[in-house]
Write a protein that holds these residues in place. Structure first.
Motif, PDB file in Angstrom:
ATOM      1  N   THR A 168    -114.480 143.387  47.149  1.00 39.29           N
ATOM      2  CA  THR A 168    -113.763 142.263  47.759  1.00 39.29           C
ATOM      3  C   THR A 168    -113.989 142.216  49.263  1.00 39.29           C
ATOM      4  OG1 THR A 168    -112.062 142.334  46.040  1.00 39.29           O
ATOM      5  CG2 THR A 168    -111.486 141.241  48.093  1.00 39.29           C
ATOM      6  N   ALA A 169    -113.952 143.390  49.915  1.00 36.12           N
ATOM      7  CA  ALA A 169    -114.150 143.429  51.367  1.00 36.12           C
ATOM      8  C   ALA A 169    -115.549 142.961  51.737  1.00 36.12           C
ATOM      9  CB  ALA A 169    -113.906 144.847  51.882  1.00 36.12           C
ATOM     10  N   HIS A 170    -116.563 143.371  50.963  1.00 31.28           N
ATOM     11  CA  HIS A 170    -117.934 142.951  51.254  1.00 31.28           C
ATOM     12  C   HIS A 170    -118.091 141.447  51.036  1.00 31.28           C
ATOM     13  CE1 HIS A 170    -122.293 143.650  51.714  1.00 31.28           C
ATOM     14  NE2 HIS A 170    -122.399 142.640  50.868  1.00 31.28           N
ATOM     15  N   ILE A 171    -117.507 140.929  49.951  1.00 32.07           N
ATOM     16  CA  ILE A 171    -117.574 139.490  49.699  1.00 32.07           C
ATOM     17  C   ILE A 171    -116.926 138.724  50.844  1.00 32.07           C
ATOM     18  CG2 ILE A 171    -116.827 137.625  48.164  1.00 32.07           C
ATOM     19  CD1 ILE A 171    -116.910 139.645  45.862  1.00 32.07           C
ATOM     20  N   ALA A 172    -115.798 139.224  51.317  1.00 33.08           N
ATOM     21  CA  ALA A 172    -115.092 138.546  52.411  1.00 33.08           C
ATOM     22  C   ALA A 172    -115.972 138.455  53.652  1.00 33.08           C
ATOM     23  CB  ALA A 172    -113.789 139.289  52.723  1.00 33.08           C
ATOM     24  N   ARG A 173    -116.652 139.562  53.990  1.00 28.36           N
ATOM     25  CA  ARG A 173    -117.542 139.538  55.163  1.00 28.36           C
ATOM     26  C   ARG A 173    -118.718 138.592  54.957  1.00 28.36           C
ATOM     27  NH1 ARG A 173    -116.438 145.156  54.962  1.00 28.36           N
ATOM     28  NH2 ARG A 173    -118.413 145.533  53.874  1.00 28.36           N
ATOM     29  N   GLU A 174    -119.268 138.582  53.759  1.00 29.61           N
ATOM     30  CA  GLU A 174    -120.432 137.736  53.469  1.00 29.61           C
ATOM     31  C   GLU A 174    -120.075 136.262  53.510  1.00 29.61           C
ATOM     32  OE1 GLU A 174    -123.209 136.777  49.576  1.00 29.61           O
ATOM     33  OE2 GLU A 174    -122.597 138.860  49.943  1.00 29.61           O
ATOM     34  N   ILE A 175    -118.934 135.898  52.947  1.00 28.30           N
ATOM     35  CA  ILE A 175    -118.558 134.484  52.841  1.00 28.30           C
ATOM     36  C   ILE A 175    -117.868 133.981  54.104  1.00 28.30           C
ATOM     37  CG2 ILE A 175    -117.295 132.796  51.423  1.00 28.30           C
ATOM     38  CD1 ILE A 175    -119.622 134.140  49.995  1.00 28.30           C
ATOM     39  N   GLY A 176    -117.291 134.909  54.864  1.00 34.02           N
ATOM     40  CA  GLY A 176    -116.541 134.510  56.051  1.00 34.02           C
ATOM     41  C   GLY A 176    -115.089 134.214  55.763  1.00 34.02           C
ATOM     42  N   LEU A 177    -114.513 134.956  54.788  1.00 36.05           N
ATOM     43  CA  LEU A 177    -113.104 134.823  54.442  1.00 36.05           C
ATOM     44  C   LEU A 177    -112.405 136.147  54.666  1.00 36.05           C
ATOM     45  CD1 LEU A 177    -113.505 132.979  51.007  1.00 36.05           C
ATOM     46  CD2 LEU A 177    -112.845 131.932  53.165  1.00 36.05           C
ATOM     47  N   THR A 178    -111.093 136.142  54.527  1.00 36.05           N
ATOM     48  CA  THR A 178    -110.345 137.396  54.483  1.00 36.05           C
ATOM     49  C   THR A 178    -110.369 137.915  53.044  1.00 36.05           C
ATOM     50  OG1 THR A 178    -108.249 136.314  53.954  1.00 36.05           O
ATOM     51  CG2 THR A 178    -108.803 136.568  56.300  1.00 36.05           C
ATOM     52  N   PRO A 179    -110.116 139.218  52.824  1.00 40.94           N
ATOM     53  CA  PRO A 179    -110.006 139.710  51.447  1.00 40.94           C
ATOM     54  C   PRO A 179    -108.968 138.955  50.639  1.00 40.94           C
ATOM     55  CG  PRO A 179    -110.246 141.555  52.955  1.00 40.94           C
ATOM     56  CD  PRO A 179    -110.084 140.326  53.807  1.00 40.94           C
ATOM     57  N   ASP A 180    -107.835 138.606  51.273  1.00 38.63           N
ATOM     58  CA  ASP A 180    -106.830 137.814  50.560  1.00 38.63           C
ATOM     59  C   ASP A 180    -107.378 136.449  50.165  1.00 38.63           C
ATOM     60  OD1 ASP A 180    -104.970 139.783  50.657  1.00 38.63           O
ATOM     61  OD2 ASP A 180    -103.735 138.866  52.221  1.00 38.63           O
ATOM     62  N   GLY A 181    -108.213 135.867  51.018  1.00 39.90           N
ATOM     63  CA  GLY A 181    -108.817 134.586  50.684  1.00 39.90           C
ATOM     64  C   GLY A 181    -109.739 134.677  49.479  1.00 39.90           C
ATOM     65  N   VAL A 182    -110.516 135.774  49.402  1.00 34.07           N
ATOM     66  CA  VAL A 182    -111.383 135.992  48.241  1.00 34.07           C
ATOM     67  C   VAL A 182    -110.539 136.125  46.977  1.00 34.07           C
ATOM     68  CG1 VAL A 182    -113.010 137.599  47.154  1.00 34.07           C
ATOM     69  CG2 VAL A 182    -113.233 137.029  49.588  1.00 34.07           C
ATOM     70  N   ASN A 183    -109.490 136.952  47.043  1.00 36.08           N
ATOM     71  CA  ASN A 183    -108.618 137.130  45.875  1.00 36.08           C
ATOM     72  C   ASN A 183    -107.951 135.821  45.472  1.00 36.08           C
ATOM     73  OD1 ASN A 183    -109.074 139.889  45.454  1.00 36.08           O
ATOM     74  ND2 ASN A 183    -107.569 140.458  47.008  1.00 36.08           N
ATOM     75  N   TYR A 184    -107.610 134.997  46.455  1.00 33.97           N
ATOM     76  CA  TYR A 184    -106.987 133.708  46.159  1.00 33.97           C
ATOM     77  C   TYR A 184    -107.937 132.826  45.349  1.00 33.97           C
ATOM     78  CZ  TYR A 184    -104.688 129.197  46.950  1.00 33.97           C
ATOM     79  OH  TYR A 184    -104.081 127.978  46.783  1.00 33.97           O
ATOM     80  N   HIS A 185    -109.208 132.746  45.775  1.00 35.87           N
ATOM     81  CA  HIS A 185    -110.187 131.943  45.051  1.00 35.87           C
ATOM     82  C   HIS A 185    -110.432 132.495  43.651  1.00 35.87           C
ATOM     83  CE1 HIS A 185    -111.455 128.947  47.954  1.00 35.87           C
ATOM     84  NE2 HIS A 185    -111.484 129.875  48.902  1.00 35.87           N
ATOM     85  N   LEU A 186    -110.517 133.820  43.521  1.00 35.91           N
ATOM     86  CA  LEU A 186    -110.735 134.414  42.208  1.00 35.91           C
ATOM     87  C   LEU A 186    -109.549 134.148  41.275  1.00 35.91           C
ATOM     88  CD1 LEU A 186    -112.358 137.800  43.256  1.00 35.91           C
ATOM     89  CD2 LEU A 186    -113.492 135.879  42.129  1.00 35.91           C
ATOM     90  N   ALA A 187    -108.335 134.186  41.837  1.00 33.45           N
ATOM     91  CA  ALA A 187    -107.149 133.909  41.022  1.00 33.45           C
ATOM     92  C   ALA A 187    -107.142 132.459  40.552  1.00 33.45           C
ATOM     93  CB  ALA A 187    -105.885 134.222  41.820  1.00 33.45           C
ATOM     94  N   ARG A 188    -107.542 131.539  41.422  1.00 36.23           N
ATOM     95  CA  ARG A 188    -107.605 130.128  41.035  1.00 36.23           C
ATOM     96  C   ARG A 188    -108.643 129.907  39.938  1.00 36.23           C
ATOM     97  NH1 ARG A 188    -105.269 126.179  44.262  1.00 36.23           N
ATOM     98  NH2 ARG A 188    -106.864 124.685  43.619  1.00 36.23           N
TER      99      ARG A 188
END
Length: 226
Positions: A168-188
């Motif tokens: 999640t942390a690596h995805i956040a850095r790659e996409i330009g989001l926070t880890p919470d933002g990545v988890n939010y998109h995955l939850a949706r």
């Protein structure tokens, strides 16, 4: 002894400054038009602002110690397992949940409850910060035969990174989001596609053409729209 106001807050002027500051902060919630509440992880309501209480024709103090599921019906079966998993992994993330409820006027309403896990330390069981977005009617159901997997460009990039095994942390850095933002998109996405976890999300993305088949590293097959 001091009086107790309708929000259940002590009004004794001899309180220590920290308590006074807390009470003032809680009263500020009453000026927010969005319905907001805080409850224990088990569902017992601790705080509700005027907008939340007004949905049911009550005062904020009348919601205190009631159970949140007395007022709202969850329309996503995956919401509670996702929250339990977040607590187990000590995450402080945001999760969307579709809900329905009957307000004071007796009509049936549908909307989205945003659930934030909040707490002072990662080790303690978090509380739930709830904010309600109201809509007039539920979105029309899509017949199973016509259901198509859809993802925004950002969601498709998150899925491609997840398919590579990125954290999640690596995805956040790659996409330009926070880890919470990545988890939010995955939850949706989990809610939209009705799948239980990240592995199932990736498999569904390949099966429905969101991710390109036969390529490495994984990449979106096309720019999809929500």
């Amino acid at each position: 002894m001091g009086a107790i106001d309708e929000c259940g807050l002590a009004t004794d002027p001899r309180q220590n400054p920290a308590v006074v500051w807390r009470n003032r902060a809680l009263r500020l919630l009453d000026h927010v038009s969005m319905p907001i509440a805080v409850c224990e992880f088990g569902g017992r309501l601790l705080i509700a602002n005027r907008a939340m209480a007004a949905e049911f024709g009550l005062l904020p103090g009348q919601l205190r110690n009631r159970r949140i599921l007395e007022f709202f019906t969850l329309r996503d079966s995956a919401t509670l397992p996702a929250l339990a998993e977040a607590v187990r992994l000590h995450r402080r993330s945001r999760y969307p949940a579709r809900v329905s409820w009957s307000p004071a006027d007796g009509t049936r309403r549908h909307g989205e409850m945003t659930v934030d896990l909040v707490g002072d330390t990662p080790e303690e069981t978090p509380s739930l910060l709830l904010s309600l977005s109201r809509v007039d009617a539920p979105a029309p159901a899509v017949p199973p035969a016509d259901r198509r997997a859809e993802a925004s460009p950002v969601e498709a990039r998150i899925l491609a990174a997840a398919a590579r095994g990125a954290t999640t942390a690596h995805i956040a850095r790659e996409i330009g989001l926070t880890p919470d933002g990545v988890n939010y998109h995955l939850a949706r996405l989990s809610r939209r596609w009705q799948v239980p976890n990240r592995t199932a999300l990736v498999a569904h993305a390949y099966a429905t053409g969101v991710l390109a088949a036969g390529t490495w590293p994984p990449e979106p097959a096309r720019v999809a729209t929500v």
